[in-house]
Design an enzyme around this catalytic site. Structure first.
Site, mmCIF file in Angstrom:
data_model
loop_
_atom_site.group_PDB
_atom_site.id
_atom_site.type_symbol
_atom_site.label_atom_id
_atom_site.label_comp_id
_atom_site.label_asym_id
_atom_site.label_seq_id
_atom_site.Cartn_x
_atom_site.Cartn_y
_atom_site.Cartn_z
ATOM 1 N N GLU A 15 0.955 -1.351 -0.119
ATOM 2 C CA GLU A 15 0.120 0.066 0.076
ATOM 3 C C GLU A 15 0.951 1.390 0.090
ATOM 4 O O GLU A 15 1.654 1.417 0.769
ATOM 5 C CB GLU A 15 -0.943 -0.026 1.222
ATOM 6 C CG GLU A 15 -2.207 0.960 1.349
ATOM 7 C CD GLU A 15 -1.685 2.455 1.188
ATOM 8 O OE1 GLU A 15 -2.213 3.237 0.484
ATOM 9 O OE2 GLU A 15 -0.873 2.578 2.103
ATOM 10 N N CYS A 62 -5.298 5.618 4.990
ATOM 11 C CA CYS A 62 -5.024 4.563 4.283
ATOM 12 C C CYS A 62 -6.273 3.619 4.063
ATOM 13 O O CYS A 62 -6.935 3.721 4.782
ATOM 14 C CB CYS A 62 -4.216 3.459 5.318
ATOM 15 S SG CYS A 62 -3.617 2.000 4.574
ATOM 16 N N CYS A 65 -6.084 0.294 5.915
ATOM 17 C CA CYS A 65 -6.301 0.130 7.358
ATOM 18 C C CYS A 65 -7.207 1.336 7.949
ATOM 19 O O CYS A 65 -7.085 1.870 8.960
ATOM 20 C CB CYS A 65 -4.700 0.476 8.117
ATOM 21 S SG CYS A 65 -3.328 0.287 7.040
ATOM 22 N N HIS A 69 -7.401 3.274 11.631
ATOM 23 C CA HIS A 69 -7.196 4.836 11.720
ATOM 24 C C HIS A 69 -8.409 5.464 12.389
ATOM 25 O O HIS A 69 -8.162 6.357 13.365
ATOM 26 C CB HIS A 69 -6.798 5.436 10.512
ATOM 27 C CG HIS A 69 -5.267 5.328 10.092
ATOM 28 N ND1 HIS A 69 -4.306 5.738 10.898
ATOM 29 C CD2 HIS A 69 -4.789 4.375 9.218
ATOM 30 C CE1 HIS A 69 -3.043 5.325 10.294
ATOM 31 N NE2 HIS A 69 -3.536 4.660 9.406
ATOM 32 N N ARG A 481 -0.491 -3.870 11.105
ATOM 33 C CA ARG A 481 0.948 -3.789 10.895
ATOM 34 C C ARG A 481 1.689 -3.454 12.097
ATOM 35 O O ARG A 481 2.818 -3.321 12.067
ATOM 36 C CB ARG A 481 0.916 -2.808 9.635
ATOM 37 C CG ARG A 481 0.536 -3.255 8.498
ATOM 38 C CD ARG A 481 0.496 -2.144 7.373
ATOM 39 N NE ARG A 481 0.304 -2.844 6.347
ATOM 40 C CZ ARG A 481 -1.288 -3.136 5.797
ATOM 41 N NH1 ARG A 481 -2.046 -2.977 7.188
ATOM 42 N NH2 ARG A 481 -1.428 -3.665 4.760
ATOM 43 N N SER A 504 4.127 1.686 10.220
ATOM 44 C CA SER A 504 4.816 1.652 8.959
ATOM 45 C C SER A 504 6.112 2.755 9.195
ATOM 46 O O SER A 504 7.076 2.780 8.437
ATOM 47 C CB SER A 504 4.295 1.645 7.813
ATOM 48 O OG SER A 504 3.561 0.554 7.509
ATOM 49 N N CYS A 551 2.982 -0.249 4.572
ATOM 50 C CA CYS A 551 1.698 0.433 4.115
ATOM 51 C C CYS A 551 2.309 1.981 4.233
ATOM 52 O O CYS A 551 2.214 2.643 5.309
ATOM 53 C CB CYS A 551 0.887 0.260 5.503
ATOM 54 S SG CYS A 551 -0.943 0.732 4.963
ATOM 55 N N CYS A 554 0.454 5.174 5.096
ATOM 56 C CA CYS A 554 0.229 5.442 6.505
ATOM 57 C C CYS A 554 1.550 6.019 7.242
ATOM 58 O O CYS A 554 1.420 7.024 8.071
ATOM 59 C CB CYS A 554 0.119 4.142 7.240
ATOM 60 S SG CYS A 554 -1.653 3.091 7.091
#
Lengths: 571, 396
Positions: A15, A62, A65, A69, A481, A504, A551, A554
């Site tokens: 991502e 994201c 995700c 979030h 993650r 990330s 990701c 993010c």
């Protein structure tokens, strides 16, 4: 052999936008740089807005995700305005974020990671009947029939005839691929089945939060009302659907995902010592064990394993977090060597790299949009292996039992979980535990409904007039993650500062002023042993990078606050 | 619009179906579903069966097109949404209906091999799908791919594109990163690609089926579907959420939830007073619903955010404030929302021809709103401050 400079951009099947630059010699990686190449500035955009809206903006950090979030954002606001939410709403949030993690892990494995281990073209030469027999030895999954495997083979062959699309130009036939054709065919079939599975399983999100991706959340609880006897609420029909979705999720994890990971891992045992990364691991309470927001207390506490001591859990202290910009395109008035705690930090983009199109970033001192967070000066890994290793160190019974069994099978110790294979394996292990946990949460929700406690929203703090003039809050969550935190500062009912510190960012960060590499970089170049046989077909690099489930959208959105004081509450 | 037959030699879709053992009857059932979906806006008239058969005939003759699917400055939510398509499952779409020759989320190769795949695909006629905005500030340094700016990547990919489809609000107008103060100078695809029409599939993200149905439409007819004034396919954006909302009856009856989870909310009453933007939002959520027809935000108890409307972050916020200037229940919201509805439909009727749609899109580009200039301006105040001045500057 001379050292070769290698650029891999785009890194696909992630991502966001990530570029890896490498130096390699004699088939080994000698140096690595992780470059995040996108910046959007969402925290800046949040300033001045209604804090009750923040989740909808922050969620768009994201598309993978989304829900986590949103929940982290809402918890930060609820923490600031001191709003407790009803127990049923907490259970619903556990279920949706648990589902998000399960769906994320499964999709990561099959659609973003599996092609690093599975040779799609080899699957075309498999014997479907033999594939079915092989599958039967590892799982009772009823779809593993010769008929289905044959159909998959034909579909892929047809696609290959027409140009192959997403599977074209893969690194097929690379000597690093080691599965027999039958195992490859099984995995390709499950790649397709997982696509179908994920669009059904996320319906749990749709029922509770209206849509997926980007479901809708609410400061103070959940918008969904529970009324067993109404068509438009969580009613008896919906509860039955939810129960079925959770059962199906668990079955797919137990009978397809986990056995596949274990079967494929058996062919790549050396990856349990490849991709070893930063030896400090951090988690704030695993999603499998608690989704209760601020660092969790039970049964797995927030903590760290430091400097390679994977037996001794240490307490987590948010004051020890600092972010550096010596390798990132941001400006600190205090200077580049200064690390700033999130409450004092700032994000002023200041691009100093070459004008695009460019060839090389690693020859610059700054080379990424990702800041470098450090814990007490250390690069830190967050994510499934950090969670599992911390749970293991704390003696969490299910984790210890399953990990011991599987590590025994792989003839590896717990330190092997800090590796390319370890990160991939921990995702599957965590899914097994989490799917079971979801059934418990759902049973608890049903119990509440049966007892007549159907409240999902606390209206007491809805109106900004009820808030203090100034407030600060933080929301913690273990996302798929890794450790995710949102920080909000509110003045006169509006957001004055907003910041996210996300998984990330921890993992994909570049160097800090002490020259310490971020975890991606460390995993590739830390021991100078990471293989890279053919730089034009960097399948080994993809294995290790994908094992982190990058990701990048993010990772690159950091901001700002300069506030004071930090209080961590354990619920 | 170039003809789709240029796309790719080889088997037709009908051949593929035959080889896969799909019976005529199954195929017609599928076409019936698609017809129902495409017919949502009621733009075609005629019977559904006839339409399904026509669709079947066209689909069978369609060739498998090469598709380049770029992801620029974005969050990946739109591809994630497409992955959830149930009417045309993504595995079928990707393996059989199209040749997805470049998409970073799904493609097997990385780096050089990926760049080569893109370079090769974009030299031939292809369908170009785009997620994400294009950050124009500071020479495009806020989003680069393979060392190139998003703008550069987009322009190269568009040069030989048979058609350009901007999927999602970022590609349409910049969306969340273009919200005030738009730190990276993000704009939509149509702000960069000006020499041909761009189809906008609105939403943050759009419902999967609106994406897959647009692709299926292309395959069947070889041209873009009829569009509204914002370049959106009428089949999906021809009606307001309010028109088909399951809570509409309670709106008309004056039954409203006054706060979340109150007695009225538990009875499924209207969410207008909690800030619902359904009366001002053209989208198929209430009809198709999300994730294989399971639910959509209003049904699940949360007000519509209005994410298919342009500049929705600035213009639809604060999300929980009521649409302004309205007497409830009854004529107020109806009068205002209908005015907008009539305006949009009028624009779309005039814009059925693709080229005139392009004109309208260009005009709308000029009308780009000042970020957060007018929260909720979508109702009532159609003129955005600064716009008249800007248009004058443009004209002069």
């Amino acid at each position: 052999m001379a050292t070769e400079r290698i650029v891999i951009d785009p890194i696909t099947r992630i991502e966001g936008h990530l570029r890896i630059e490498l130096e390699a010699a004699d088939g080994r990686i000698s140096n690595a740089w992780a470059c995040a190449t996108q910046f959007r500035g969402i925290e800046k955009i949040l300033e001045g807005r209604d804090p009750r809206d923040a989740w909808a903006f922050a969620q768009r950090i994201c598309g993978v995700c989304t829900g986590v979030h949103a929940i982290a954002s809402i918890r930060a606001v609820e923490d600031a305005i001191k709003c407790r939410i009803p127990e049923s709403a907490e259970l619903i949030r556990n279920l949706v974020s648990g589902m998000a993690t399960l769906q994320d892990h499964v999709m990561h494995f099959y659609h973003l990671h599996a092609l690093d281990w599975v040779d799609v073209m080899s699957a075309l030469s498999a014997d479907p009947a033999a594939t079915s027999r092989l599958a039967a030895t590892i799982s009772p999954w009823p779809n593993n029939s010769a008929t289905w495997f044959k159909e998959v083979q034909q579909r892929v062959a047809t696609s290959a005839k027409g140009g192959l699309g997403i599977f074209a130009s893969g690194y097929w036939g690379h000597p690093a691929y080691r599965l027999p054709p039958e195992a490859n065919l099984m995995a390709v079939a499950h790649y397709l089945e997982a696509l179908k599975w994920q669009r059904e399983i996320i319906q749990l999100h749709t029922i509770f939060a209206g849509k997926n991706p980007h479901p809708n959340y609410l400061v103070g609880g959940m918008a969904t009302s529970i009324n067993l006897d109404n068509q438009l609420t969580i009613n008896k029909v919906r509860l039955d659907q939810l129960g079925e979705l959770i059962r199906e999720a668990r079955r797919f994890v137990d009978e397809v995902y986990y056995p596949d990971v274990m079967a494929i891992a058996g062919f790549y045992p050396e990856y349990a010592s490849i991709g070893v990364s930063s030896p400090t691991m951090m988690a704030v309470g695993e999603s499998a064990f608690s989704c209760s927001g601020t660092p969790a207390g039970k049964p797995v506490a927030a903590g760290l394993l430091m400097d390679g001591d994977y037996r001794t859990p240490r307490p987590f202290n948010p004051r020890m977090v600092a972010e550096f910009v010596s390798s990132a395109w941001y400006l600190y008035p205090e200077g580049d060597r200064q690390g700033l705690h999130p409450w004092q930090g700032r994000t002023d983009p200041n691009y100093t790299g070459p004008k695009p199109p460019y060839r090389q970033l690693s020859d610059q001192e700054k080379y990424t949009w990702c800041k470098a967070p450090r814990y007490d000066g250390r690069p830190v890994q967050v994510g499934p292996n950090a969670r599992i290793m911390l749970a293991y160190a704390q003696g969490h019974p299910e984790t210890v039992q399953l990990a011991n069994r599987d590590l025994g099978q792989l003839k590896a110790g717990v330190e092997a979980l800090n590796s390319t294979l370890g990160r991939t394996y921990c995702r599957a292990l965590e899914s097994v535990i989490l799917a079971k946990r979801m059934e418990e949460w759902f049973a608890a929700l049903n119990e509440r409904v049966r007892s007549g406690d159907v409240s999902t929203f606390n209206a007491d703090f809805w109106e900004p007039e009820s808030w203090p003039k100034q407030a600060q809050g933080m929301g913690y969550l273990e996302a798929a993650r890794g450790t995710l935190s949102h920080w909000v500062e509110i003045e006169n009912g509006r957001i004055s500062r907003y910041q996210c510190v996300v998984p990330s960012t921890w993992n994909s960060s570049g160097r800090d002023p002490n020259g310490l590499m971020g975890p991606y970089e460390q995993a590739l170049a830390g021991d100078k042993k990471h293989p890279l046989v053919d730089p034009k077909r960097p399948v080994e690099v993809l294995r290790t990078i994908h094992s982190f489930d990058p990701c990048l959208s993010c990772a690159v959105h950091m901001l700002l606050p300069d506030g004071s004081g930090l209080e961590v509450k354990v619920r | 619009m170039k003809d789709l037959q240029q796309w790719r030699d080889g088997d037709s879709f009908g051949d593929l179906l035959k080889r896969r053992g799909v019976t005529r009857r199954e195929f017609l059932t599928f076409c019936g579903k698609m017809a129902a979906l495409i017919g949502v806006g009621g733009v075609f008239g005629g019977s559904k069966t006839a339409f399904a058969q026509e669709l079947a005939g066209r689909l069978e003759a369609a060739r498998r097109p090469s598709v380049v699917y770029l992801q620029l400055q974005e969050c990946t939510g739109c591809v994630e949404s497409l992955l959830r398509s149930a009417s045309t499952p993504v595995e079928e779409l990707v393996l059989e209906q199209i040749s997805l020759d470049y998409n970073e989320l799904l493609m097997a190769p990385s780096g050089e091999a990926a760049e080569q795949a893109l370079a090769s695909a974009q030299t031939k006629p292809h369908l170009l799908l785009v997620n994400g905005s294009v950050p124009l500030k500071d020479g495009g340094v806020y989003c680069t791919i393979g060392g190139r700016s998003a703008r550069d990547v987009l322009e190269r990919a568009a040069a030989n594109a048979t058609a350009v489809v901007a999927i999602g609000a970022c590609a349409e107008y910049g969306c969340v990163q273009a919200a005030s103060p738009n730190p990276t100078g993000a704009v939509g695809v149509a702000d960069v690609i000006r020499d041909r029409p761009v189809v906008n599939i609105s939403g943050c993200p759009p419902i999967a089926e609106t994406i897959s149905a647009t692709l299926t439409y292309f395959l069947a007819y070889g041209h873009t579907p009829p569009l509204d004034g914002l370049g959106r396919p009428l089949f999906a954006y021809g009606q307001r959420i309010h028109d088909k909302c399951p809570r509409r009856a309670s709106f008309d009856a004056g039954q409203f939830a006054e706060r979340f989870d109150d007695q009225n909310a538990r009875l499924g009453h209207c969410l207008y007073k909690l800030g619902c933007k359904g009366p001002a939002t053209f989208a198929p959520c209430a009809t198709i619903e999300w994730n294989d027809g399971v639910s959509f935000p209003i049904k699940a108890g949360h007000p519509c955010l209005g994410c298919t409307e342009r500049h929705f972050y600035d213009r639809m916020t604060p999300f929980y404030r009521r649409l302004p200037g309205i007497t409830v229940p009854g004529l107020g919201v109806e009068a205002t929302a209908n005015t907008i509805g009539v305006a949009a439909v009028a624009a779309s009727v005039a814009a059925v021809a693709v080229h005139s749609a392009a004109t309208v899109i260009a005009k709308h580009r000029a009308r780009r709103a000042e970020p957060e200039s007018l929260p909720l301006a979508v109702l009532g105040d159609r003129e955005e401050p600064g716009v008249k001045q800007k248009e004058k500057e443009k004209d002069s």
